[in-house]
Design an enzyme around this catalytic site. Structure first.
Site, PDB file in Angstrom:
ATOM      1  N   LYS A  13       0.837  -1.212   0.000  1.00 47.89           N
ATOM      2  CA  LYS A  13       0.000   0.000   0.000  1.00 47.89           C
ATOM      3  C   LYS A  13       0.873   1.265   0.000  1.00 47.89           C
ATOM      4  O   LYS A  13       0.672   2.169  -0.808  1.00 47.89           O
ATOM      5  CB  LYS A  13      -0.941   0.019   1.232  1.00 47.89           C
ATOM      6  CG  LYS A  13      -1.868  -1.183   1.315  1.00 47.89           C
ATOM      7  CD  LYS A  13      -2.787  -1.117   2.525  1.00 47.89           C
ATOM      8  CE  LYS A  13      -2.084  -1.141   3.866  1.00 47.89           C
ATOM      9  NZ  LYS A  13      -1.391  -2.399   4.182  1.00 47.89           N
ATOM     10  N   ARG A  88      -9.951   0.303   8.465  1.00 42.99           N
ATOM     11  CA  ARG A  88      -9.425  -1.006   8.858  1.00 42.99           C
ATOM     12  C   ARG A  88     -10.476  -1.887   9.504  1.00 42.99           C
ATOM     13  O   ARG A  88     -10.170  -3.001   9.918  1.00 42.99           O
ATOM     14  CB  ARG A  88      -8.295  -0.796   9.866  1.00 42.99           C
ATOM     15  CG  ARG A  88      -6.959  -0.710   9.206  1.00 42.99           C
ATOM     16  CD  ARG A  88      -5.936  -0.546  10.287  1.00 42.99           C
ATOM     17  NE  ARG A  88      -4.756  -1.285   9.999  1.00 42.99           N
ATOM     18  CZ  ARG A  88      -3.720  -0.802   9.322  1.00 42.99           C
ATOM     19  NH1 ARG A  88      -3.760   0.397   8.822  1.00 42.99           N
ATOM     20  NH2 ARG A  88      -2.655  -1.542   9.143  1.00 42.99           N
ATOM     21  N   ARG A 127      11.866  -6.228   5.477  1.00 37.44           N
ATOM     22  CA  ARG A 127      11.852  -4.849   5.972  1.00 37.44           C
ATOM     23  C   ARG A 127      12.343  -4.784   7.414  1.00 37.44           C
ATOM     24  O   ARG A 127      12.988  -3.813   7.814  1.00 37.44           O
ATOM     25  CB  ARG A 127      10.455  -4.256   5.847  1.00 37.44           C
ATOM     26  CG  ARG A 127      10.449  -2.752   6.118  1.00 37.44           C
ATOM     27  CD  ARG A 127       9.133  -2.098   5.852  1.00 37.44           C
ATOM     28  NE  ARG A 127       8.100  -2.635   6.715  1.00 37.44           N
ATOM     29  CZ  ARG A 127       6.807  -2.367   6.588  1.00 37.44           C
ATOM     30  NH1 ARG A 127       6.397  -1.581   5.627  1.00 37.44           N
ATOM     31  NH2 ARG A 127       5.929  -2.881   7.419  1.00 37.44           N
ATOM     32  N   ARG A 133      11.514  -1.719  11.736  1.00 39.45           N
ATOM     33  CA  ARG A 133      10.248  -1.127  12.210  1.00 39.45           C
ATOM     34  C   ARG A 133       9.736  -1.937  13.399  1.00 39.45           C
ATOM     35  O   ARG A 133       9.748  -3.168  13.370  1.00 39.45           O
ATOM     36  CB  ARG A 133       9.229  -1.117  11.056  1.00 39.45           C
ATOM     37  CG  ARG A 133       8.155  -0.065  11.230  1.00 39.45           C
ATOM     38  CD  ARG A 133       7.295   0.070  10.011  1.00 39.45           C
ATOM     39  NE  ARG A 133       5.980  -0.501  10.227  1.00 39.45           N
ATOM     40  CZ  ARG A 133       4.956  -0.387   9.380  1.00 39.45           C
ATOM     41  NH1 ARG A 133       5.123   0.280   8.252  1.00 39.45           N
ATOM     42  NH2 ARG A 133       3.802  -0.935   9.639  1.00 39.45           N
ATOM     43  N   ARG A 144      -0.884  -8.725  13.305  1.00 39.05           N
ATOM     44  CA  ARG A 144      -1.387  -7.797  12.266  1.00 39.05           C
ATOM     45  C   ARG A 144      -2.133  -8.569  11.173  1.00 39.05           C
ATOM     46  O   ARG A 144      -3.175  -8.124  10.690  1.00 39.05           O
ATOM     47  CB  ARG A 144      -0.222  -6.999  11.665  1.00 39.05           C
ATOM     48  CG  ARG A 144       0.297  -5.927  12.616  1.00 39.05           C
ATOM     49  CD  ARG A 144       1.714  -5.510  12.288  1.00 39.05           C
ATOM     50  NE  ARG A 144       1.857  -4.884  10.987  1.00 39.05           N
ATOM     51  CZ  ARG A 144       3.020  -4.772  10.349  1.00 39.05           C
ATOM     52  NH1 ARG A 144       4.135  -5.259  10.889  1.00 39.05           N
ATOM     53  NH2 ARG A 144       3.075  -4.172   9.183  1.00 39.05           N
TER      54      ARG A 144
HETATM   55  P1  AP5 Z   1       4.722  -1.528   1.979  1.00 37.70           P
HETATM   56  O1  AP5 Z   1       4.509  -0.740   0.736  1.00 37.70           O
HETATM   57  O2  AP5 Z   1       5.237  -0.821   3.183  1.00 37.70           O
HETATM   58  O3  AP5 Z   1       3.389  -2.329   2.347  1.00 37.70           O
HETATM   59  P2  AP5 Z   1       2.155  -1.849   3.187  1.00 37.70           P
HETATM   60  O4  AP5 Z   1       0.973  -2.559   2.622  1.00 37.70           O
HETATM   61  O5  AP5 Z   1       2.104  -0.352   3.243  1.00 37.70           O
HETATM   62  O6  AP5 Z   1       2.563  -2.506   4.568  1.00 37.70           O
HETATM   63  P3  AP5 Z   1       2.620  -1.933   6.032  1.00 37.70           P
HETATM   64  O7  AP5 Z   1       3.321  -2.998   6.816  1.00 37.70           O
HETATM   65  O8  AP5 Z   1       3.204  -0.572   6.087  1.00 37.70           O
HETATM   66  O9  AP5 Z   1       1.085  -1.905   6.313  1.00 37.70           O
HETATM   67  P4  AP5 Z   1       0.321  -1.961   7.630  1.00 37.70           P
HETATM   68  O10 AP5 Z   1      -1.080  -1.859   7.154  1.00 37.70           O
HETATM   69  O11 AP5 Z   1       0.647  -3.124   8.487  1.00 37.70           O
HETATM   70  O12 AP5 Z   1       0.906  -0.710   8.418  1.00 37.70           O
HETATM   71  P5  AP5 Z   1       0.393   0.774   8.663  1.00 37.70           P
HETATM   72  O13 AP5 Z   1       1.579   1.641   8.607  1.00 37.70           O
HETATM   73  O14 AP5 Z   1      -0.799   1.116   7.865  1.00 37.70           O
HETATM   74  O15 AP5 Z   1       5.673  -2.751   1.613  1.00 37.70           O
HETATM   75  C1  AP5 Z   1       6.130  -3.641   2.582  1.00 37.70           C
HETATM   76  C2  AP5 Z   1       7.516  -4.156   2.164  1.00 37.70           C
HETATM   77  O16 AP5 Z   1       7.385  -4.879   0.945  1.00 37.70           O
HETATM   78  C3  AP5 Z   1       8.519  -3.027   1.902  1.00 37.70           C
HETATM   79  O17 AP5 Z   1       9.781  -3.425   2.337  1.00 37.70           O
HETATM   80  C4  AP5 Z   1       8.480  -2.878   0.367  1.00 37.70           C
HETATM   81  O18 AP5 Z   1       9.687  -2.402  -0.148  1.00 37.70           O
HETATM   82  C5  AP5 Z   1       8.182  -4.312  -0.068  1.00 37.70           C
HETATM   83  N1  AP5 Z   1       7.425  -4.375  -1.328  1.00 37.70           N
HETATM   84  C6  AP5 Z   1       6.339  -3.616  -1.662  1.00 37.70           C
HETATM   85  N2  AP5 Z   1       5.909  -3.972  -2.898  1.00 37.70           N
HETATM   86  C7  AP5 Z   1       6.726  -4.957  -3.336  1.00 37.70           C
HETATM   87  C8  AP5 Z   1       6.804  -5.735  -4.542  1.00 37.70           C
HETATM   88  N3  AP5 Z   1       5.928  -5.573  -5.550  1.00 37.70           N
HETATM   89  N4  AP5 Z   1       7.778  -6.666  -4.643  1.00 37.70           N
HETATM   90  C9  AP5 Z   1       8.667  -6.852  -3.637  1.00 37.70           C
HETATM   91  N5  AP5 Z   1       8.663  -6.152  -2.475  1.00 37.70           N
HETATM   92  C10 AP5 Z   1       7.701  -5.219  -2.329  1.00 37.70           C
HETATM   93  O19 AP5 Z   1      -0.137   0.660  10.195  1.00 37.70           O
HETATM   94  C11 AP5 Z   1       0.757   0.390  11.254  1.00 37.70           C
HETATM   95  C12 AP5 Z   1      -0.019   0.349  12.551  1.00 37.70           C
HETATM   96  O20 AP5 Z   1      -0.633   1.641  12.803  1.00 37.70           O
HETATM   97  C13 AP5 Z   1      -1.185  -0.645  12.622  1.00 37.70           C
HETATM   98  O21 AP5 Z   1      -0.773  -1.957  12.937  1.00 37.70           O
HETATM   99  C14 AP5 Z   1      -2.056  -0.013  13.722  1.00 37.70           C
HETATM  100  O22 AP5 Z   1      -1.509  -0.271  14.991  1.00 37.70           O
HETATM  101  C15 AP5 Z   1      -1.911   1.472  13.432  1.00 37.70           C
HETATM  102  N6  AP5 Z   1      -2.948   1.960  12.501  1.00 37.70           N
HETATM  103  C16 AP5 Z   1      -2.768   2.481  11.258  1.00 37.70           C
HETATM  104  N7  AP5 Z   1      -3.928   2.801  10.693  1.00 37.70           N
HETATM  105  C17 AP5 Z   1      -4.885   2.465  11.586  1.00 37.70           C
HETATM  106  C18 AP5 Z   1      -6.309   2.516  11.556  1.00 37.70           C
HETATM  107  N8  AP5 Z   1      -6.982   2.968  10.480  1.00 37.70           N
HETATM  108  N9  AP5 Z   1      -6.977   2.085  12.660  1.00 37.70           N
HETATM  109  C19 AP5 Z   1      -6.337   1.640  13.757  1.00 37.70           C
HETATM  110  N10 AP5 Z   1      -4.986   1.545  13.842  1.00 37.70           N
HETATM  111  C20 AP5 Z   1      -4.267   1.950  12.764  1.00 37.70           C
END
Ligand code: AP5
Length: 192
Positions: A13, A88, A127, A133, A144
């Site tokens: 994402k 979410r 990552r 992280r 997660r």
């Molecule tokens: P990346 O692009 O970072 O993937 P992502 O889907 O953004 O993954 P995240 O782990 O950041 O998502 P998340 O939903 O767990 O975390 P968020 O920050 O929203 O890619 C991941 C890795 O893969 C990278 O190393 C990248 O380089 C690699 N990659 C990407 N595409 C690739 C490809 N095509 N091929 C190979 N490699 C690739 O949330 C974190 C925390 O915040 C949550 O757990 C929660 O505690 C809180 N939070 C956030 N939003 C809310 C909400 N709405 N409600 C409640 N709590 C919330």
């Protein structure tokens, strides 16, 4: 254009939002990044969220909605936005629908990035090594993924029923996935 990016942790994402932001010239709003900024700043909200995020649990709906209302009230969203990490759960999806109706900015597309669980785990392990992280450790990643399956996956059906869901295969190179998203939302690709 206003779009939501949906997908499990590690589905890409954030990676794709960065590219879409350049292509569409609209801001990328990541609730994870907003929360991590609060944690880094040591604000009251950040102190509340820090341990919750490290465990991989969801921060409260009230905190998230307040943050989002604040962010969507800024003038730079007039031409649209890419929302990454929200909604979410179904309560957040409902709250977002009401908020967007209130500000007269209905959702155009909800793009779901589909990636196999094994690949998600590999990407997050990569990552963890590269960036360290706090929530990329195996226990938090498991949590997660469980929360995604239990609480976030129903949001996909919610958007399907609203006729805005675009499912996109999220494996392959980052460029390939980006092209598929543009095709799904029918935005021209500038090859020049
Ligand atoms: P990346 O692009 O970072 O993937 P992502 O889907 O953004 O993954 P995240 O782990 O950041 O998502 P998340 O939903 O767990 O975390 P968020 O920050 O929203 O890619 C991941 C890795 O893969 C990278 O190393 C990248 O380089 C690699 N990659 C990407 N595409 C690739 C490809 N095509 N091929 C190979 N490699 C690739 O949330 C974190 C925390 O915040 C949550 O757990 C929660 O505690 C809180 N939070 C956030 N939003 C809310 C909400 N709405 N409600 C409640 N709590 C919330």
């Amino acid at each position: 254009m206003r779009l939501v990016l949906l997908g499990a942790p590690g589905s890409g994402k954030g990676t794709q939002a960065t590219r879409l932001k350049e292509h569409l010239q609209v801001p990328h709003i990541s609730t994870g990044d907003l929360l991590r900024a609060e944690v880094a700043a040591g604000s009251t909200l950040g102190l509340q969220a820090k341990a919750v995020m490290a465990r991989g649990d969801l921060v409260s709906d009230d905190i998230l909605l307040g943050m989002l209302e604040d962010r969507l009230s800024r003038p730079d969203v007039a031409s649209g936005f890419i929302l990454d990490g929200y909604p979410r759960n179904l309560a957040q999806a409902d709250a977002l629908g009401k908020l967007l109706a209130r500000i007269g900015q209905p959702m155009d597309h909800a793009v779901q990035l589909e990636v196999d669980t094994d690949k998600l785990v590999d990407r997050l392990a990569g990552r963890a090594q590269a960036e360290g992280r706090a929530d990329d450790n195996p226990e938090s990643v498991r949590n997660r993924l469980n929360i995604y399956n239990d609480q976030t996956a129903p949001v996909i059906d919610f958007y399907r029923q609203h006729g805005v869901l675009k499912a996109v295969h999220g494996e392959g190179s980052m460029d390939e996935v980006f092209t598929r998203i543009l095709e799904a939302i029918m935005v021209g690709i500038d090859v020049g």
